[in-house]
Structure formats: structure tokens, C-alpha cells
Scaffold this motif. Structure first.
Motif, PDB file in Angstrom:
ATOM      1  N   ILE A  89       0.845  -1.202   0.000  1.00 36.51           N
ATOM      2  CA  ILE A  89       0.000   0.000   0.000  1.00 36.51           C
ATOM      3  C   ILE A  89       0.877   1.247   0.000  1.00 36.51           C
ATOM      4  N   TRP A  90       1.940   1.244   0.791  1.00 43.11           N
ATOM      5  CA  TRP A  90       2.864   2.380   0.864  1.00 43.11           C
ATOM      6  C   TRP A  90       3.494   2.641  -0.501  1.00 43.11           C
ATOM      7  N   GLN A  91       3.968   1.565  -1.165  1.00 48.53           N
ATOM      8  CA  GLN A  91       4.652   1.704  -2.453  1.00 48.53           C
ATOM      9  C   GLN A  91       3.713   2.152  -3.567  1.00 48.53           C
ATOM     10  N   GLU A  92       2.502   1.610  -3.595  1.00 49.39           N
ATOM     11  CA  GLU A  92       1.582   1.878  -4.699  1.00 49.39           C
ATOM     12  C   GLU A  92       0.771   3.158  -4.505  1.00 49.39           C
ATOM     13  N   GLU A  93       0.430   3.470  -3.255  1.00 53.56           N
ATOM     14  CA  GLU A  93      -0.499   4.570  -3.014  1.00 53.56           C
ATOM     15  C   GLU A  93       0.040   5.664  -2.104  1.00 53.56           C
ATOM     16  N   GLY A  94       1.228   5.420  -1.517  1.00 54.48           N
ATOM     17  CA  GLY A  94       1.819   6.420  -0.647  1.00 54.48           C
ATOM     18  C   GLY A  94       1.320   6.318   0.785  1.00 54.48           C
ATOM     19  N   PRO A  95       2.007   6.992   1.711  1.00 53.56           N
ATOM     20  CA  PRO A  95       1.637   6.891   3.138  1.00 53.56           C
ATOM     21  C   PRO A  95       0.243   7.408   3.462  1.00 53.56           C
ATOM     22  N   THR A  96      -0.265   8.342   2.653  1.00 52.61           N
ATOM     23  CA  THR A  96      -1.603   8.885   2.948  1.00 52.61           C
ATOM     24  C   THR A  96      -2.701   7.850   2.760  1.00 52.61           C
ATOM     25  N   ALA A  97      -2.382   6.754   2.043  1.00 47.76           N
ATOM     26  CA  ALA A  97      -3.386   5.712   1.820  1.00 47.76           C
ATOM     27  C   ALA A  97      -3.848   5.079   3.117  1.00 47.76           C
TER      28      ALA A  97
END
Length: 318
Positions: free
Chosen positions: A69-77
């Protein structure tokens, strides 16, 4: 002690202060556990097995899901849908704790049962949660839709989500999944309150509190234990709720793997059992238990903390 206690008349706080304590406890806890909630929802909505051995499985573990999730969508995900989630927590906490206090006091005034009994806390806790759920369920649907969507996002803002959902699916969309939600929340919340009070009494018997810090730590531990027990006993209904809340939203989940359409609660249960096996009823249980331990523990911890704070302020003013 959470709930009306005839022995604790000295802790005199108003209904408004009870509601505020419930709201703030929900707000602080939600901010802390949001990443686990997002991962749990992703697990619950995944049709494929949560296993490395399934090549089509997007997620198969908490750490792996977090990294992806961090890699694909960033920490705000990890805080997707956080605004509706906070609205949910603030409103839910206020209504639930206020309802619980009122209901347990009514039981005491009616002299039907001891207001501190396990059964009284179970029933009053379940009823208070149902009242709170009916109040905030539309926000819960919004929160689930936000957390479930991938990139590119279907909904860009809260207002856009409300308008789009209303126009495309009608007003009933805001109460999707209500039946399994009520079926799940009554025993879940009932067990939370009942086990919390029971664990507190056991804790006080085994290790009497010597100071407020020790008492606060016990509140956290008892709340965590109550959360784990309650979540384990009622988990399948929570999974059904999440599956039903995203009906009509399948296009936003195409990038995550297979999608399914369900006609209702029983159809959802049958399809999950047929396609995913009995273990499918417990998809996402591990992050859910971790989340339940933290969220329930901190909700009761902060609630008792703020109630005691209001009590001390009242004493200082008098």
C-alpha cells in the motif's frame, strides 16, 4: 467504572461530559489505529486466499500489505477515508457511551437487576451500540468506500462521494450492510462492555490499584482483552458487513483482484463458504484482532481518563 455504578455517586459528571468523553476517546483512538483499519478492510474484501501460495492474491500478510500500500499509493493511503472515519468515531463514541450510561442507570432505577451484572452490561452495551450505529451508519459506508478504493480514486472528496453515491445508487446506498452491522454490533459491543467490566473486577481482585497510573494501565489492558474476545466471537458478521457495503462499487476494486456481487446477507455467507471455505469467514482476522486490542483498549482508557478529568475539575470548582 464504565456505566452507572450506585456505589460511585461521588463521580458526578453530566451527560454532556459523558458524551464529550466518548467523542474524544473515539477521535484519538481512530487517529492511532487507522492504518490497521485500512489493511483489515482490504483483507476482508479480497476474494483470493490471503496466502503467498496464491499467485493472484494481492495481499497475504500485514507487513506485506503495509509495504505494498505504501509503495503503490503512498503513506496517505493508510488514512484514506479518515475524515468520514473521524466523524464516525466522534458521533459513535458520544451516542454509545451516553446511551450506555443512561440505560444502565435506568436498570438501576427500575430495580430490575444489579446495574453492574455481566448480563446487564451485555444487553445495555449492545443496545447502546445499535442506537449509535443507526445514527452514524451512512458515515460508516462512506468510510468503507474511501478505504476500499484504489488508484485512480473514484471519489475525490467527501462531498463528491455523497453526491455521486446518492445520484447513482439512491438514498438506500447509505444504509447498505445495515442488517449484518446491527446483527454484529449488538453482541460485539455487548461483549465489549460486559467483558471489560468483568476483567476490571478480576483485575482489582488480583492486583488492587495503588495509584492512578496503575489504574489507567489496567483500564488499557482490560479494554484490550475485551476487544480481542469480542472481535473473535463476532468476526464473520463484520466481514459480511464490509462485503455488502461495497455493492455497486465493484469497478473501483478491479485492480485488487476478483470481485463478487451479493444479493444479501445469506447470499454473501453462502458465496463466501462455497468459494473461499470456512476460513474465508475469518479473512483479515489477524489485523482485526490487533486493531480490536488497540482500539478497544484505548477507547476505554481515554473514556475513563476524560471522565476522571471532568470529575476532578468539578471537585476543584466546588
Amino acid at each position: 467504572m464504565v456505566g452507572y455504578d450506585p456505589r460511585a455517586d461521588g463521580r458526578n459528571i453530566s451527560n454532556l461530559e459523558v458524551a464529550v468523553a466518548g467523542s474524544v476517546s473515539g477521535l484519538v483512538t481512530r487517529a492511532m489505529i487507522s492504518p490497521l483499519d485500512v489493511i483489515k478492510i482490504r483483507f476482508q474484501l479480497q476474494i483470493e486466499r490471503l496466502s503467498r501460495s496464491d499467485p493472484n492474491a494481492k495481499y497475504h500478510g500485514i507487513l506485506q500489505a503495509g509495504r505494498q500500500i505504501w509503495q503503490e499509493e503512498g503513506p496517505t493511503a493508510f488514512w484514506k477515508g479518515h475524515i468520514p472515519a473521524q466523524l464516525l468515531s466522534i458521533g459513535y463514541g458520544a451516542v454509545q457511551f451516553l446511551s450506555f450510561e443512561v440505560l444502565t442507570e435506568l436498570v438501576h432505577r427500575a430495580s430490575v437487576r444489579d446495574a453492574r451484572d455481566f448480563s446487564v452490561h451485555f444487553v445495555c452495551g449492545g443496545l447502546s451500540a445499535c442506537v449509535a450505529t443507526l445514527t452514524v451508519h451512512p458515515v460508516d459506508v462512506l468510510r468503507t468506500r474511501y478505504a476500499a478504493q484504489g488508484e485512480p480514486r473514484v471519489y475525490r472528496a467527501l462531498r463528491d462521494a455523497v453526491v455521486t453515491m446518492y445520484r447513482t445508487e439512491g438514498p438506500s446506498v447509505f444504509y447498505k450492510g445495515l442488517t449484518p452491522t446491527l446483527l454484529a454490533i449488538f453482541p460485539y459491543a455487548g461483549f465489549q462492555f460486559a467483558f471489560y467490566s468483568s476483567l476490571k473486577r478480576v483485575g482489582e481482585w488480583a492486583m488492587p490499584s495503588e495509584d492512578k497510573t496503575d489504574g489507567n494501565f489496567k483500564n488499557l489492558l482490560c479494554g484490550s482483552g475485551a476487544g480481542v474476545i469480542s472481535k473473535t466471537l463476532t468476526y464473520p458478521l463484520d466481514l459480511f458487513k464490509k462485503r455488502l457495503q461495497v455493492r455497486g462499487f465493484e469497478q473501483a476494486r478491479a485492480s485488487f483482484g476478483q470481485v463478487r456481487s451479493y444479493k444479501g446477507l445469506l447470499d454473501c455467507a453462502r458465496q463466501v463458504l462455497r468459494e473461499e471455505g470456512a476460513q474465508g469467514f475469518f479473512k483479515g482476522l489477524s489485523p482485526s484482532l490487533l486493531k480490536a486490542a488497540l482500539s478497544t483498549g484505548f477507547v476505554f482508557f481515554w473514556y475513563e481518563f476524560f471522565c476522571n478529568l471532568f470529575h476532578r475539575l468539578r471537585k476543584a470548582d466546588s
